[in-house]
Design a protein around this motif. Structure first.
Motif, short mmCIF file in Angstrom:
data_model
loop_
_atom_site.label_atom_id
_atom_site.label_comp_id
_atom_site.label_asym_id
_atom_site.label_seq_id
_atom_site.Cartn_x
_atom_site.Cartn_y
_atom_site.Cartn_z
N GLU A 280 0.86 -1.20 0.00
CA GLU A 280 0.00 0.00 0.00
C GLU A 280 0.89 1.24 0.00
N PRO A 281 1.44 1.59 -1.17
CA PRO A 281 2.29 2.78 -1.22
C PRO A 281 1.47 4.06 -1.07
N ASN A 282 2.14 5.11 -0.62
CA ASN A 282 1.53 6.44 -0.69
C ASN A 282 1.56 6.90 -2.15
N ALA A 283 0.88 8.00 -2.41
CA ALA A 283 0.96 8.60 -3.75
C ALA A 283 2.28 9.36 -3.85
N GLY A 284 3.37 8.63 -3.71
CA GLY A 284 4.71 9.22 -3.77
C GLY A 284 5.12 9.90 -2.48
N LYS A 285 6.18 10.65 -2.59
CA LYS A 285 6.76 11.35 -1.44
C LYS A 285 5.93 12.60 -1.15
N PRO A 286 5.60 12.83 0.13
CA PRO A 286 4.82 14.05 0.40
C PRO A 286 5.68 15.31 0.31
N GLU A 287 5.07 16.40 -0.14
CA GLU A 287 5.74 17.70 -0.08
C GLU A 287 5.00 18.50 0.98
N LEU A 288 5.77 19.23 1.78
CA LEU A 288 5.12 20.05 2.81
C LEU A 288 4.73 21.40 2.23
N VAL A 289 3.44 21.67 2.22
CA VAL A 289 2.95 22.96 1.73
C VAL A 289 2.03 23.55 2.80
N ASP A 290 2.37 24.74 3.28
CA ASP A 290 1.59 25.38 4.36
C ASP A 290 1.33 24.44 5.53
N GLY A 291 2.36 23.68 5.89
CA GLY A 291 2.22 22.81 7.06
C GLY A 291 1.46 21.52 6.81
N GLY A 292 0.95 21.33 5.59
CA GLY A 292 0.21 20.10 5.28
C GLY A 292 0.97 19.28 4.24
N ALA A 293 0.74 17.97 4.24
CA ALA A 293 1.40 17.11 3.27
C ALA A 293 0.61 17.11 1.96
N VAL A 294 1.34 17.31 0.87
CA VAL A 294 0.69 17.29 -0.44
C VAL A 294 1.32 16.18 -1.27
N TYR A 295 0.48 15.37 -1.90
CA TYR A 295 0.95 14.25 -2.72
C TYR A 295 0.60 14.55 -4.17
N ARG A 296 1.62 14.51 -5.01
CA ARG A 296 1.37 14.97 -6.39
C ARG A 296 1.37 13.86 -7.43
N VAL A 297 1.50 12.63 -7.00
CA VAL A 297 1.57 11.55 -7.98
C VAL A 297 0.21 11.33 -8.64
N THR A 298 0.20 11.30 -9.96
CA THR A 298 -1.06 11.12 -10.69
C THR A 298 -1.49 9.66 -10.64
N PRO A 299 -2.79 9.41 -10.86
CA PRO A 299 -3.26 8.03 -10.92
C PRO A 299 -2.47 7.20 -11.93
N GLU A 300 -2.11 7.78 -13.07
CA GLU A 300 -1.40 7.02 -14.11
C GLU A 300 -0.02 6.59 -13.62
N ASP A 301 0.70 7.52 -12.99
CA ASP A 301 2.04 7.17 -12.47
C ASP A 301 1.92 6.14 -11.35
N PHE A 302 0.90 6.29 -10.53
CA PHE A 302 0.69 5.34 -9.44
C PHE A 302 0.41 3.94 -10.02
N ALA A 303 -0.40 3.91 -11.06
CA ALA A 303 -0.75 2.62 -11.69
C ALA A 303 0.49 1.97 -12.32
N SER A 304 1.39 2.78 -12.88
CA SER A 304 2.62 2.21 -13.46
C SER A 304 3.46 1.55 -12.38
N ALA A 305 3.56 2.22 -11.21
CA ALA A 305 4.32 1.63 -10.10
C ALA A 305 3.62 0.36 -9.62
N ALA A 306 2.30 0.39 -9.56
CA ALA A 306 1.55 -0.80 -9.11
C ALA A 306 1.78 -1.96 -10.07
N GLU A 307 1.88 -1.64 -11.35
CA GLU A 307 2.13 -2.69 -12.36
C GLU A 307 3.49 -3.34 -12.12
N LYS A 308 4.49 -2.50 -11.82
CA LYS A 308 5.83 -3.05 -11.53
C LYS A 308 5.80 -3.91 -10.27
N ILE A 309 5.08 -3.46 -9.27
CA ILE A 309 4.98 -4.22 -8.01
C ILE A 309 4.26 -5.54 -8.27
#
Ligand SMILES: [Zn+2]
Length: 303
Positions: free
Chosen positions: A243-272
């Motif tokens: 159960e990966p996160n949507a990539g590495k979080p970036e801190l923006v205004d004190g909150g975590a932001v995840y920028r990985v798109t569904p397509e990139d996430f699916a490519s990683a899931a395919e490799k896994i």
């Protein structure tokens, strides 16, 4: 229609879990810092809608909204006496969303404290707390349990024992959160993959996994490879889940932001998946769009 038991179903090829609950609650206007677990009591429809969104995206199982619903984590919100009520309600909401064809996993997260001497907890009271939570989830109708985002092996082992002591034959999934440490992966408490896998497998769980953490998608794929090697080395019949996160979080205004798109996430899931891992979901930052993309990419449900 008689449904295959969860224990059997997870051995039969691709099995998709859901994505994040917290991220989706925030997206639906729930305040950060509010007790998400109490929403099972005071806003059940929000939780139900999130479960439905994941099931419609292709999830085979949803996780109950009970990540922080143990006595110790609930105490921080003044709800330590509501363990039974919250977990039972959460299991019923998820069951109602999943119907009789999809599966419900009772979600159990860390206590948020440490065992003595590092923290304040006694092993016995910690075990009782996890058993209390698991019991209520089971009364509410879950098909199995997922103990996740653990970082300390001693707490993890106690949680697994507690859940197994009240869960009967229900299967248990168990996962730790890793960060990249040099060339290696370790939990916040310094546990490496080999130690985690051999300890968890020795406790008789049905699936060992990794979730959350602060790694990039490529690193999750590498971590998945390490899990496969560690399980092979053990020579035990235990499944792996990711159960990966949507990539590495970036801190923006004190909150975590995840920028990985569904397509990139699916490519990683395919490799896994190509490494032989059949149980895949998402953690922080993933939503129904990510799960739908994985479902499409891996041709889930298309035979
Ligand atoms: Zn997470």
């Amino acid at each position: 229609m008689t449904r295959t038991s969860l224990k059997e179903r997870i051995k039969q090829g691709l099995f998709l879990l859901d994505g994040a609950m917290g991220t989706e609650l925030i997206a639906r206007g729930v305040e950060v810092g509010k007790c998400n677990d109490y929403l099972n009591i005071d806003s059940p429809n929000i939780v139900f809608d999130i479960h439905r969104a994941y099931l419609e995206a292709g999830s085979d199982a949803v996780l109950t909204n009970t990540f922080g619903a143990n006595k110790f984590a609930l105490a921080r919100h003044g709800f330590s006496d509501k363990v039974k009520e919250i977990n039972k309600a959460a299991a019923k909401i998820a069951r109602r969303a999943a119907g009789e064809e999809k599966y419900v996993l009772g979600d159990i997260g860390p206590s948020g404290d440490f065992l003595q001497p590092l923290g304040n907890l006694e092993p016995e009271e910690l075990k009782e707390a996890f058993a209390e939570q698991a019991k209520a989830l089971s009364v509410g109708g879950v098909d199995g349990f997922i103990i996740e985002t653990m970082t300390a092996l001693d707490e993890f082992a106690i949680a697994i024992e507690a859940v197994k002591s009240v869960g009967g034959e229900l299967p248990v999934f168990a996962s730790m959160a890793f960060d990249k440490a040099g060339d290696d992966y370790r939990t916040m408490m310094g546990v490496d993959v080999e130690a985690a896998v051999s300890k968890i497998a020795s406790l008789g769980v049905n699936a060992v996994g990794f979730n959350c953490g602060t790694t990039s998608l490529d690193e999750y794929v590498e971590l998945a490879g390490k899990y496969v090697s560690a399980v092979k080395l053990l020579g035990k019949d235990v499944l792996i889940f990711a159960e990966p996160n949507a990539g590495k979080p970036e801190l923006v205004d004190g909150g975590a932001v995840y920028r990985v798109t569904p397509e990139d996430f699916a490519s990683a899931a395919e490799k896994i998946h190509s490494l032989g891992i059949n149980i895949i979901g998402g953690c922080c930052g993933t939503g129904p769009g990510h799960i739908a993309a994985v479902s499409k990419k891996l041709q889930h449900g298309n035979g």
